[in-house]
Scaffold this motif. Structure first.
Motif, short mmCIF file in Angstrom:
data_model
loop_
_atom_site.label_atom_id
_atom_site.label_comp_id
_atom_site.label_asym_id
_atom_site.label_seq_id
_atom_site.Cartn_x
_atom_site.Cartn_y
_atom_site.Cartn_z
N HIS A 81 0.80 -1.21 0.00
CA HIS A 81 0.00 0.00 0.00
C HIS A 81 0.84 1.27 0.00
O HIS A 81 0.30 2.38 -0.08
N ASP A 83 2.88 1.62 -2.47
CA ASP A 83 3.02 1.79 -3.92
C ASP A 83 1.88 2.69 -4.41
O ASP A 83 0.77 2.22 -4.67
N ARG A 84 2.17 3.96 -4.54
CA ARG A 84 1.15 4.96 -4.84
C ARG A 84 0.42 4.66 -6.15
O ARG A 84 -0.81 4.77 -6.23
N GLN A 85 1.16 4.27 -7.19
CA GLN A 85 0.53 4.01 -8.48
C GLN A 85 -0.47 2.87 -8.40
O GLN A 85 -1.58 2.96 -8.93
N VAL A 87 -2.04 1.77 -5.74
CA VAL A 87 -3.19 2.18 -4.93
C VAL A 87 -4.16 3.00 -5.77
O VAL A 87 -5.38 2.78 -5.74
N GLU A 109 -1.86 6.85 3.84
CA GLU A 109 -2.00 8.11 3.11
C GLU A 109 -2.31 7.93 1.64
O GLU A 109 -3.14 8.66 1.07
N ASN A 110 -1.68 6.98 0.98
CA ASN A 110 -1.92 6.81 -0.45
C ASN A 110 -3.38 6.47 -0.76
O ASN A 110 -3.93 6.90 -1.78
N ALA A 114 -5.75 8.81 -3.02
CA ALA A 114 -6.40 8.28 -4.22
C ALA A 114 -7.91 8.49 -4.16
O ALA A 114 -8.53 8.94 -5.13
#
Length: 418
Positions: A81, A83-85, A87, A109-110, A114
């Motif tokens: 989680h 991994d921003r992309q 998420v 946070e991500n 999102a």
């Protein structure tokens, strides 16, 4: 998301093409796993949902176990989680995100970012008030723009306190409309265990140097324009409750729940037109009436000793050695034998104007939390479009966003009011 004239058409196109109604983030967590079982057994088959988590082996095993349930998930997604992309890609596929991926200050946070930007409704079970305050400051504006309704604190922290205060205020308004409520006092008693995720979150919060750093001021979650009205000094000593003739210490969750209660009342004043003036909320832990003052001080001193131990690295190391590890928690027998009770008293100055009781059979931190979070998510899945026409996007509390819808679903799931 509410796609009206002037909305970003790209976001509207994303919202109309959602693959899932619900995605459970953090399904490998102890409560996350319990939540997937709850959804698979209790949600109607028409709801399309999926699970996600970091551990591929455990997630695949969980997915296979759920396939024989009345409403199995339609897929699973393995990723970190952080991994921003990834998420963002998964949040874009769902109407509602339900997350158990804690500690939220580290992993959450991500998902908030999102959902706030993509118009995805959001529910979590955090009790990390300072983290939520930061998320509100960073992503509140984008949630308003996208129409995303974000509801933290949807577990035992802080649904019972939030709904209980809302209920007793409603009763006071009906029973004594000419006596404005100036204080609400609650008395909690509970039996249950603690899971590894919650335990690790508590230790991380204790790494902060002071209670203000851990929880923020009493008005931490209140919108800026009325923060001063909701700044109430907190009780650090035992409080005598004349209606039950005992002296009680502050409830351990009071620093979290009080902030959510104040946020709810401020949101009602600002967005929902409620004229109830700010009131003080005092949340206490019920102890035996016999020598209650001595018992109350014992509870307070014990809590202070534990906090002081937790402020030191060696103390936290020792606590980790004896506490539950991540992914573990109470047995099913223990979860079913737990409970919580709460009694709420509403006062106008020194006069009692209303009271109500709340009861749930089941471990508060596990069974109750899972039930409350899942039913909150179901409200958004089933009635999200209707809710989005009555309130703007942004950060809300369980009672202000869901109110009677959530109360009705929780009563059907076993929560009792009297």
């Amino acid at each position: 998301m509410n796609c009206q004239a002037g909305s970003d058409t790209r976001l509207c196109m994303v919202n109309s093409a959602r693959q899932f109604d619900l995605v459970v983030f953090g399904s490998n967590a102890f409560t996350g796993k319990l939540a997937t079982d709850y959804i698979a057994k209790n949600f109607p088959p028409k709801i399309r949902w999926a699970i996600s988590g970091r551990n591929s082996e455990k997630l695949e095993s969980l997915y296979k176990d759920l396939l024989s349930s009345p409403n199995p998930p339609e897929g699973y997604f393995v990723f970190n989680h952080l991994d921003r992309q990834k998420v963002f890609e998964l949040a874009a596929k769902t109407k509602v995100a339900l997350t158990f991926a804690g500690p939220f200050g580290r992993y959450g946070e991500n998902i908030v970012a999102a959902c706030s930007q993509l118009g995805t409704h959001y529910v979590d079970i955090t009790g990390e008030t300072v983290w939520v305050q930061k998320m509100m400051e960073k992503y509140g504006a984008s949630a308003v723009q996208s129409g995303a309704i974000l509801i933290p604190f949807s577990g035992f922290d802080s649904v019972p306190s939030d709904l209980g205060v809302w209920q007793v205020l409603q009763q006071a308004k009906n029973e004594n409309p000419d006596a404005p409520v100036t204080e609400v006092v609650s008395l909690f008693s509970a039996k249950g265990g603690i899971n590894g995720g919650t335990f690790q979150t508590v230790l991380e919060m204790l790494e902060n140097e002071s209670e203000k750093d851990v929880f923020g001021e009493s008005s931490a979650l209140v919108p800026t324009q009325c923060k001063k009205e909701f700044y109430f000094p907190e009780y650090k000593k035992p409080v005598y409750v004349k209606e039950v003739r005992l002296t009680a210490p502050p409830f351990p969750m009071a620093p979290i729940n009080s902030r959510v209660v104040y946020q709810s009342q401020a949101l009602r004043m600002i967005h929902l037109g409620v004229k109830q003036p700010p009131f003080r909320y005092t949340e206490l832990q019920k102890v035996s009436p016999r020598f209650s003052r001595t018992r109350a001080w014992t509870v307070i001193l014990g809590g202070e000793i534990l906090k002081r131990i937790g402020h030191f690295q060696l103390g936290r190391k020792a606590l980790r050695a004896i506490g539950p590890t991540a992914g573990t928690g109470p047995s099913e027998k223990s979860r079913n034998s737990g409970y919580f009770k709460a009694r709420f008293f509403a006062y106008s100055n020194d006069t009692l104007v209303s009271k109500c009781d709340m009861y749930f059979k089941g471990d508060p931190g596990n069974k109750a939390t899972v039930t409350m979070a899942c039913e909150s998510a179901r409200c958004l899945v089933v009635d999200g479009d209707k809710i989005a026409t009555s309130i703007p996007g942004g950060f809300w509390t369980p009672s202000t966003a869901l109110g009677l819808l959530l109360k009705t679903r929780l009563v059907e799931a076993g929560l009792r009011f009297s």
